[in-house]
Enzyme design. Sequence first.
Site: not given
Ligand code: NAD
Ligand code: UDP
Length: 342
Positions: A19, A64, A151, A192
Amino acid sequence: MTPNGHDPRPVLVTGGAGFLGSHLCERLLREGHRVLAVDNLSSGRVDNVRHLLAHSGFELRQQDATALQGVRASAVFNLACPASPPFYQRDPIGTTLTCVLGTLRALDIGHDQGVPVLQASTSEIYGDPDVHPQTEDYRGNVSTLGPRACYDEGKRCAETLCCDYQRQHGVAIRLARIFNTYGPRMLPGDGRVVSNFIVQALRGEDITLYGDGQQSRSFCFVDDTIDGLLRLMASGIDEPVNLGNPHEVTMRELAERILRLTDSRSRLVHRPLPADDPRRRCPDIQRARTRLGWAPRVPLDEGLARTAAHLRAVLGLRAPARRTGMALARTSRPPTLREPTP
Ligand code: NAD
Ligand code: UDP
């Protein structure tokens, strides 16, 4: 990392088909960089970057991140890691390994190439916080034992590795503590909250509110987060920086907004609260404001509407006849990307 082809080495984006990664690749290409996206496609999709594949400056490599080595790069964005709780809890050992070993490999590349490494860290390192809003110097309240620990602790260890590579090997590091980000290209089955609620609302299914729905989060639209990541990489800041939207909402309020924006008649139903679910989360973004000149710009309703338009298109749903809200006024066709003009 110099744009417009001055550095022949690509910018490496691990997790580039995910994403956030796919939006980042798109922005980097638009700014004239070459991009190598490495992804094992566990939670990412080729579809996220399909529109970039014809670009001569873009390469997607299915690999990977824990096995990555010998890559030439002008900068490293280390994003590889599943971010959705159901995804990262599916293979918790794999999640910890990705966080730790994947970051180690990214740092090795930064060290070999003499280039900065940006670590996609997370608000999860604050756990269930007892300081609110969360500042970067808050050390967190994280369980080492629960289902989120793979995580949270993996990401904490990744930050430690970054700091130790900086101290031991002089690697330039950037620590982006990303708070909940949402937007187009979230998978409909991602798990999510934003994608769950929007998909449920669009399909007329029950909206699953975990617990009493009074827990809060602060949601940042993807374009704002990507802008923050690029600013952080371009800065010389090696301290952690919170990137998130300080607009805090409860999950009940989020559900109500989505029902209104999608003109849905879905009902709210309660489901058990998952273990260790943080009660509150909101970033203090003073550091990003003052040191990066960054603040989120996309209001929640606009971002939700754009996300809903995207998910509606992915699900193949037509807009209802009675058009209300911005969600229905926009299309979600992927942007076309032009090659940079020399
Ligand atoms: P996502 O799951 O859409 O993207 C993660 C990508 O990493 C995927 O394309 C997946 O296939 C790839 N991946 C996972 N494990 C792998 C591995 N071992 N080798 C190669 N590729 C691998 O999630 P995202 O929301 O795009 O998040 C991207 C990064 O940002 C992550 O590190 C996540 O922890 C961090 N992050 C995201 C959020 C958010 O709200 N989206 C918040 C905090 C941190
Ligand atoms: N949540 C919810 N319904 C859903 C999915 C998530 O109420 O169908 C809640 C979850 O319990 C959390 C918040 O929404 O309190 C955010 O969840 P998410 O998984 O998006 O992210 P994170 O908990 O990692 O912030």
